[in-house]
Design a protein around this motif. Sequence first.
Motif, PDB file in Angstrom:
ATOM      1  N   UNK A 166       0.916  -1.119   0.268  1.00  7.31           N
ATOM      2  CA  UNK A 166       0.121  -0.001  -0.020  1.00  7.31           C
ATOM      3  C   UNK A 166       0.932   1.328   0.090  1.00  7.31           C
ATOM      4  N   UNK A 167       1.950   1.141   0.761  1.00  6.98           N
ATOM      5  CA  UNK A 167       2.850   2.230   0.770  1.00  6.98           C
ATOM      6  C   UNK A 167       3.363   2.625  -0.618  1.00  6.98           C
ATOM      7  N   UNK A 168       3.875   1.645  -1.317  1.00 12.09           N
ATOM      8  CA  UNK A 168       4.535   1.782  -2.489  1.00 12.09           C
ATOM      9  C   UNK A 168       3.548   2.276  -3.660  1.00 12.09           C
ATOM     10  N   UNK A 169       2.239   1.859  -3.491  1.00 10.66           N
ATOM     11  CA  UNK A 169       0.988   2.422  -4.406  1.00 10.66           C
ATOM     12  C   UNK A 169       0.719   3.875  -4.117  1.00 10.66           C
ATOM     13  N   UNK A 170       0.629   4.163  -2.765  1.00 13.53           N
ATOM     14  CA  UNK A 170       0.397   5.438  -2.530  1.00 13.53           C
ATOM     15  C   UNK A 170       1.485   6.287  -2.852  1.00 13.53           C
ATOM     16  N   UNK A 171       2.734   5.911  -2.907  1.00 13.49           N
ATOM     17  CA  UNK A 171       3.888   6.911  -3.257  1.00 13.49           C
ATOM     18  C   UNK A 171       3.886   7.259  -4.916  1.00 13.49           C
ATOM     19  N   UNK A 172       3.631   6.248  -5.351  1.00 16.70           N
ATOM     20  CA  UNK A 172       3.269   6.234  -6.910  1.00 16.70           C
ATOM     21  C   UNK A 172       2.055   7.214  -7.218  1.00 16.70           C
ATOM     22  N   UNK A 173       1.137   6.887  -6.545  1.00 18.25           N
ATOM     23  CA  UNK A 173      -0.109   7.787  -6.970  1.00 18.25           C
ATOM     24  C   UNK A 173       0.286   9.288  -6.368  1.00 18.25           C
ATOM     25  N   UNK A 174       1.171   9.565  -5.440  1.00 16.72           N
ATOM     26  CA  UNK A 174       1.434  10.954  -5.097  1.00 16.72           C
ATOM     27  C   UNK A 174       2.277  11.548  -5.963  1.00 16.72           C
ATOM     28  N   UNK A 175       3.212  10.845  -6.470  1.00 13.99           N
ATOM     29  CA  UNK A 175       4.030  11.303  -7.772  1.00 13.99           C
ATOM     30  C   UNK A 175       3.183  11.708  -9.027  1.00 13.99           C
ATOM     31  N   UNK A 176       2.104  10.819  -9.231  1.00 11.85           N
ATOM     32  CA  UNK A 176       1.379  11.248 -10.344  1.00 11.85           C
ATOM     33  C   UNK A 176       0.559  12.433  -9.959  1.00 11.85           C
TER      34      UNK A 176
END
Length: 124
Positions: free
Chosen positions: A55-65
């Motif tokens: 979940x942390x990885x997904x949220x980091x990616x979504x934050x960059x997007x």
Amino acid sequence: MNVVTQVFALLAAVIHIVVGTLERFFYDRPAIRVFLTTSAADAPEVTLWRSGVAVYNILLGLGLAAGTVALHTGDEAAGRALVLYLCGFLVVSAAVFALSFPRLWRGALGQGLAPAVALVAALF
């Protein structure tokens, strides 16, 4: 923010969303475990930890997007702050990961190379 920074930030976003999805939803497949950990062995006792990291990885990616979208939709300061902060976060996390688990250096490189390039490009 220049195009190179944005491209590498989005590449880091895609990497983190894909890896997070693999960790969270496909870890039961031996090939995915080998890709993520270099071993087909499963460790059910770390399921809770693995799910949190996914979940942390997904949220980091979504934050960059989201930061990249903000750059183009009128809130350049917020977009710049998100992109630079999250890229810095990922680079530091990758360094800690590489130092903590040297045999998983490829994972640390996958986590940290694109955001490192984005940060360097942001200087120009």
